[in-house]
Scaffold this motif. Structure first.
Motif, mmCIF file in Angstrom:
data_model
loop_
_atom_site.group_PDB
_atom_site.id
_atom_site.type_symbol
_atom_site.label_atom_id
_atom_site.label_comp_id
_atom_site.label_asym_id
_atom_site.label_seq_id
_atom_site.Cartn_x
_atom_site.Cartn_y
_atom_site.Cartn_z
ATOM 1 N N LEU A 175 0.826 -1.244 0.116
ATOM 2 C CA LEU A 175 -0.030 -0.079 -0.001
ATOM 3 C C LEU A 175 0.956 1.365 -0.037
ATOM 4 O O LEU A 175 0.538 2.116 -0.736
ATOM 5 C CB LEU A 175 -0.858 0.039 1.266
ATOM 6 C CG LEU A 175 -2.045 -0.810 1.118
ATOM 7 C CD1 LEU A 175 -3.012 -0.903 2.512
ATOM 8 C CD2 LEU A 175 -3.231 -0.415 0.134
ATOM 9 N N ARG A 176 1.792 1.132 0.861
ATOM 10 C CA ARG A 176 2.669 2.383 0.879
ATOM 11 C C ARG A 176 3.394 2.580 -0.251
ATOM 12 O O ARG A 176 3.869 3.839 -0.597
ATOM 13 C CB ARG A 176 3.826 2.205 1.972
ATOM 14 C CG ARG A 176 3.227 2.179 3.381
ATOM 15 C CD ARG A 176 4.343 2.589 4.617
ATOM 16 N NE ARG A 176 5.615 1.899 4.095
ATOM 17 C CZ ARG A 176 5.713 0.613 4.620
ATOM 18 N NH1 ARG A 176 5.192 0.071 5.563
ATOM 19 N NH2 ARG A 176 7.036 0.087 4.397
ATOM 20 N N GLY A 177 3.595 1.598 -1.142
ATOM 21 C CA GLY A 177 4.240 1.622 -2.499
ATOM 22 C C GLY A 177 3.467 2.322 -3.467
ATOM 23 O O GLY A 177 4.161 2.797 -4.367
ATOM 24 N N VAL A 178 2.142 2.599 -3.225
ATOM 25 C CA VAL A 178 1.349 3.262 -4.085
ATOM 26 C C VAL A 178 0.723 4.523 -3.792
ATOM 27 O O VAL A 178 0.153 5.455 -4.282
ATOM 28 C CB VAL A 178 0.217 2.448 -4.754
ATOM 29 C CG1 VAL A 178 0.908 1.324 -5.583
ATOM 30 C CG2 VAL A 178 -0.478 1.941 -3.560
ATOM 31 N N GLY A 179 0.761 4.851 -2.543
ATOM 32 C CA GLY A 179 0.010 6.059 -1.759
ATOM 33 C C GLY A 179 0.641 6.400 -0.440
ATOM 34 O O GLY A 179 1.306 5.588 0.239
#
Length: 241
Positions: A175-179
């Motif tokens: 999740l952190r990789g996209v936002g």
């Protein structure tokens, strides 16, 4: 505030005792969205009880946390998915907090802080403080923390890995990789049954060792075997790390 629909997914395995309080906490707080119980083969009456509840859908599926979380998510229709453990009570006004966090279009998901339902021993408070501080510092979370995500993002990253352990930490990392991922201050009230059964210090040490193994690339299946060997009983899907 833009209204978004939230679906709650609860993985369960023999949670007849804990589940009623969790559902009551959700409904008592005014939550009117979907509640999906992804059951991994309960034999204690969990399914029968859940099927009798208004607004609760039971999804039978294979056993394993990643498997159950994905099976439950597939049965939802909400704009946002919130993943809640059967023995964890949501924070007050959970849906409103999620909606507020997602007003920022760059936020793809988040989680909450935790507190233990039990008040003793005092080391539980220290453990909760450590969990919350770590989560805020590194922007990570475990399944106990009611992880939530936009449905579009969940689909885009392929949901959870169908692992027996650490599917939650892996999911948050992706999740952190996209936002943006937010850790919100309100607390999920979690059960200390795992810590009290095996000892707070011993349980925390075990978790640290497992996490270190995960970071070193040890397969989740091997880590799950080590977890079972220490506990001597198979872990239920609600017993997250």
């Amino acid at each position: 505030m833009v209204d978004i629909t939230i679906s709650v997914v609860i993985p369960a395995l023999n949670e007849r005792e804990a589940l009623p309080e969790t559902i009551a906490a959700l409904r008592g707080d005014g939550f009117s969205g979907e509640i999906i119980i992804a059951d991994g083969g309960s034999t204690d009456g969990t399914v029968e009880w859940a099927q009798a509840q208004v607004g609760v859908l039971v999804v039978p599926c294979g056993r394993g946390r990643g498997v159950q979380l994905n099976a439950g998510a597939q049965a939802t229709s909400g704009d946002v998915l919130a993943f809640l453990h059967a023995d964890c009570k949501p924070p007050a006004e959970m849906a409103a907090h999620i909606q507020t966090a997602l007003l920022d279009a760059k936020v793809v998901g988040g989680a909450f802080c935790v507190r233990f339902e039990e008040r003793r021993p005092w080391t539980l408070h220290a453990t909760a403080w450590f969990i919350n501080n770590r989560s805020r510092q590194v922007l990570s979370a475990t399944g106990d923390q009611a992880i939530f995500a936009r449905r579009t993002v969940y689909d885009a990253i392929g949901g959870f890995r169908e692992w027996p352990l650490f599917e939650d930490i892996d999911f948050v990392a992706r999740l952190r990789g996209v936002g943006r991922f937010h850790v919100l201050p309100p607390c999920v009230t979690i059960s200390a049954r795992r810590w009290l059964t095996n000892g707070v210090g011993k349980t925390n040490l075990l978790m640290a060792r497992l996490y270190w193994g995960y970071r070193r690339g040890v397969a989740p299946e091997e880590l799950a075997r080590r977890y079972r060997d220490v506990r001597k009983t198979p872990p239920g899907p609600s017993e997250n790390l």
